[in-house]
Structure formats: C-alpha cells, structure tokens
Design an enzyme around this catalytic site. Sequence first.
Site, mmCIF file in Angstrom:
data_model
loop_
_atom_site.group_PDB
_atom_site.id
_atom_site.type_symbol
_atom_site.label_atom_id
_atom_site.label_comp_id
_atom_site.label_asym_id
_atom_site.label_seq_id
_atom_site.Cartn_x
_atom_site.Cartn_y
_atom_site.Cartn_z
ATOM 1 N N GLY A 12 0.821 -1.221 0.000
ATOM 2 C CA GLY A 12 0.000 0.000 0.000
ATOM 3 C C GLY A 12 0.845 1.257 0.000
ATOM 4 O O GLY A 12 0.456 2.283 0.549
ATOM 5 N N GLY A 15 -0.549 4.687 -1.142
ATOM 6 C CA GLY A 15 -1.657 5.278 -0.395
ATOM 7 C C GLY A 15 -1.245 6.428 0.514
ATOM 8 O O GLY A 15 -0.072 6.821 0.556
ATOM 9 N N GLN A 16 -2.224 6.946 1.244
ATOM 10 C CA GLN A 16 -1.996 8.144 2.078
ATOM 11 C C GLN A 16 -0.868 7.928 3.084
ATOM 12 O O GLN A 16 0.083 8.701 3.149
ATOM 13 C CB GLN A 16 -3.284 8.527 2.829
ATOM 14 N N TYR A 147 -15.333 -2.816 6.760
ATOM 15 C CA TYR A 147 -13.961 -2.403 7.083
ATOM 16 C C TYR A 147 -13.666 -2.707 8.556
ATOM 17 O O TYR A 147 -12.628 -3.292 8.889
ATOM 18 C CB TYR A 147 -13.826 -0.905 6.795
ATOM 19 N N LYS A 151 -11.035 -5.259 10.387
ATOM 20 C CA LYS A 151 -10.015 -4.750 11.318
ATOM 21 C C LYS A 151 -10.024 -5.547 12.626
ATOM 22 O O LYS A 151 -8.968 -5.888 13.156
ATOM 23 C CB LYS A 151 -10.210 -3.251 11.575
ATOM 24 N N ILE A 177 -6.408 10.152 9.839
ATOM 25 C CA ILE A 177 -5.063 10.697 9.615
ATOM 26 C C ILE A 177 -5.151 11.878 8.642
ATOM 27 O O ILE A 177 -5.752 11.761 7.572
ATOM 28 C CB ILE A 177 -4.111 9.611 9.040
HETATM 29 C C1 AKB Z 1 -11.469 5.639 7.483
HETATM 30 O O1 AKB Z 1 -12.082 6.689 7.692
HETATM 31 O O2 AKB Z 1 -11.992 4.646 6.966
HETATM 32 C C2 AKB Z 1 -10.028 5.561 7.937
HETATM 33 C C3 AKB Z 1 -9.920 4.998 9.317
HETATM 34 C C4 AKB Z 1 -10.338 5.797 10.480
HETATM 35 O O3 AKB Z 1 -9.476 3.891 9.484
HETATM 36 N N1 AKB Z 1 -9.436 6.853 7.889
#
Ligand code: AKB
Length: 326
Positions: A12, A15-16, A147, A151, A177
């Site tokens: 990655g 990415g950012q 997501y 995680k 971030i």
């Molecule tokens: C998102 O907003 O999905 C990410 C995170 C907080 O993991 N920046």
Amino acid sequence: MAKEMKKIMVTGSVGQIGSELTMALRKKYGNDNVLATGHTTKPSPELRDSGPFEFINVAKKETIEEVVKKYNIDTIYHLSAILSAVGEKNPVLCWDVNMNGTYNILEVALEHEMTRIFIPSSIAAFGPETPLDNTPQETILRPKTMYGVTKVAGELLCDYYVKRFGLDIRGCRYPGIISYETLPGGGTTDYAVAIYFEAVKNKKYTCFVKEETRLPMMYMPDCLKAALDLMEADFSQLKHHSDFNVTAMSFSAGELAAEIKKYIPEFTCEYEPDFRQEIADSWPNSLDDSAAREEWGWEPSYDLAAMTKDMLEVLSKRHAEGKLNY
Ligand code: AKB
C-alpha cells in the site's frame, strides 16, 4: 549480523500513509533496503525514483512471495487496505483485500521467518455499543462496517499468530489521519483532509458529516512516529501487540472549520451529511491510549492548532506556486 540487516517491504505504498511511511523508512534504513509495493496506482516519481518498486496483489499470495524472495525481505509494513466508505460500497472487495491480504501476509511472514511485521488497525474496530468517550483499550468490539469487521478479525488473527507461532507482529488502532502529500482514498475521516484543501483553494467546503460530529484524529508526522516507535519497541515490554489505541487530538467538524477560519476569515463551511454520517456516529469521540504510552512510550506532538498552522502554511505555499494538486 543478518538479523540486524533490515530488508523492508511496504504494501500500500502508494496510499496516504504508505507513501509517506515509505519515504520515512528509506530515510531511516537506506533507500535500497525499502521495497515499495502497490497494486494498480502508479507510484509518484519521488517513490519510484528513490528506491525499488514492484506491483503485487496482496489477495494473491504468490505475488507477495515472489517479491519477498527476490528482495530477501525480513520486515513488512502492511498498509494496503480498502477503507470504510469504499468498503461499504464494495464489501466483497473489502473482505478480499483486507482479510485475505492480511492472512497472506501473515502466512508469507511465517514461511519466510520474518523478523517483524506492522499491521495497523483502526478506530473502525469499535462500534455503536463501545463507550464513545475516552474509549478504553479493552472494550466492546462490534463494528457495523465491513472495514471494521476486517479490522477486528485482523487484530485477532495477528494476536493468534503471535501466540501460536511466535511471530513478532505489531499494530495500532489509527484514528483519522490528516496529511497534505497523498489524499486518503475512501475513508469516513476524509473530510478532515479535504476541508484544508478546499479552504485554501475555494474558501468554502461542504462537509459530509454534521457540524457536531467529533472523532479522534492525528497529523501525519505523529502517524509515522507511531509506526516507527512501535516497531522499535522492546518486544518483551509489550503486553498488547496489534491493537494499541493511539490518538493525538479530538475535534468536531465545526471546531476544525473554526480553527481554519482563524487563518482564512472568509472561509465558510456547510454541512450535508451522507451515508458516512452513520459510520462516523458509530466510532469513538476520543480514545484512551494509555497502554501505548505505558508499553512503548507513545507521545504525539501535534494538536489541532499546531496541525492547522502547518497544513495551511504548506498548502497555501503550494497554491500560490500553482502546485496544489487536488
Ligand atoms: C477511514 O475513515 O476509513 C479511515 C480509518 C479511520 O481507518 N481513515
């Protein structure tokens, strides 16, 4: 001696976080010792020209193995992930990249006897049943996004590999971030980055969460510091491994807009919440990161005021030079 020699791979890396972390690692460990990898997006000239770069697909184990063997990799920073908003639009892709990707990284790390692996988690691991204020390290993890599900499962999987196979895996639960080099790709906290670019460019912004929405956040230099410091920590001092709460500040969208207005008085912000509001509402307002502070000395440097000053200085200069890529 061999164990001292770090041969690092960053997934990655386009990415950012990955793009800036790769450059920080190259500065620290030497350009040739840090392999940047990406999936489809082309690397920036800076990333491509400063050290090795390869395309891989973390959901396909053989593509990881190929570069691990080619570059004799012993350390991995696994940053590739589908973020929360894109994950809700495409949950199947989110599962494939985040879950199969993490599993493949762990399996390759095990088979190739890696020295150390960094796999970040996120505040997305929490959910609406989690205490929202000063969210504890040990608490209810019932996310409502794909997501978040990946995680939590990722944290558990990492801890399993630490305990069962003795792999040295570390990770923290990153908040939103904020940075100016590479834009975030499809997260819920993206408004906290976009607002700065729009303020400098157009003096107005339409925010996709409500004015009172409050989330934990962190400026990129602290994000990099967290990864580098946690990876340098003494393993024997760590009671946690892949799920450290880390935070630097906490503010509402309205407070962020007010801080920007101090520098750009004509700036206006409107609020038009969309599907990301529900995701933001399910995440903490603020985090308790005392375990990270105690176990590996975590301490952030930037608060909202210091970050805003820095962000606006950099972006205003770029805008004046016609170099604001947004
Ligand atoms: C998102 O907003 O999905 C990410 C995170 C907080 O993991 N920046």
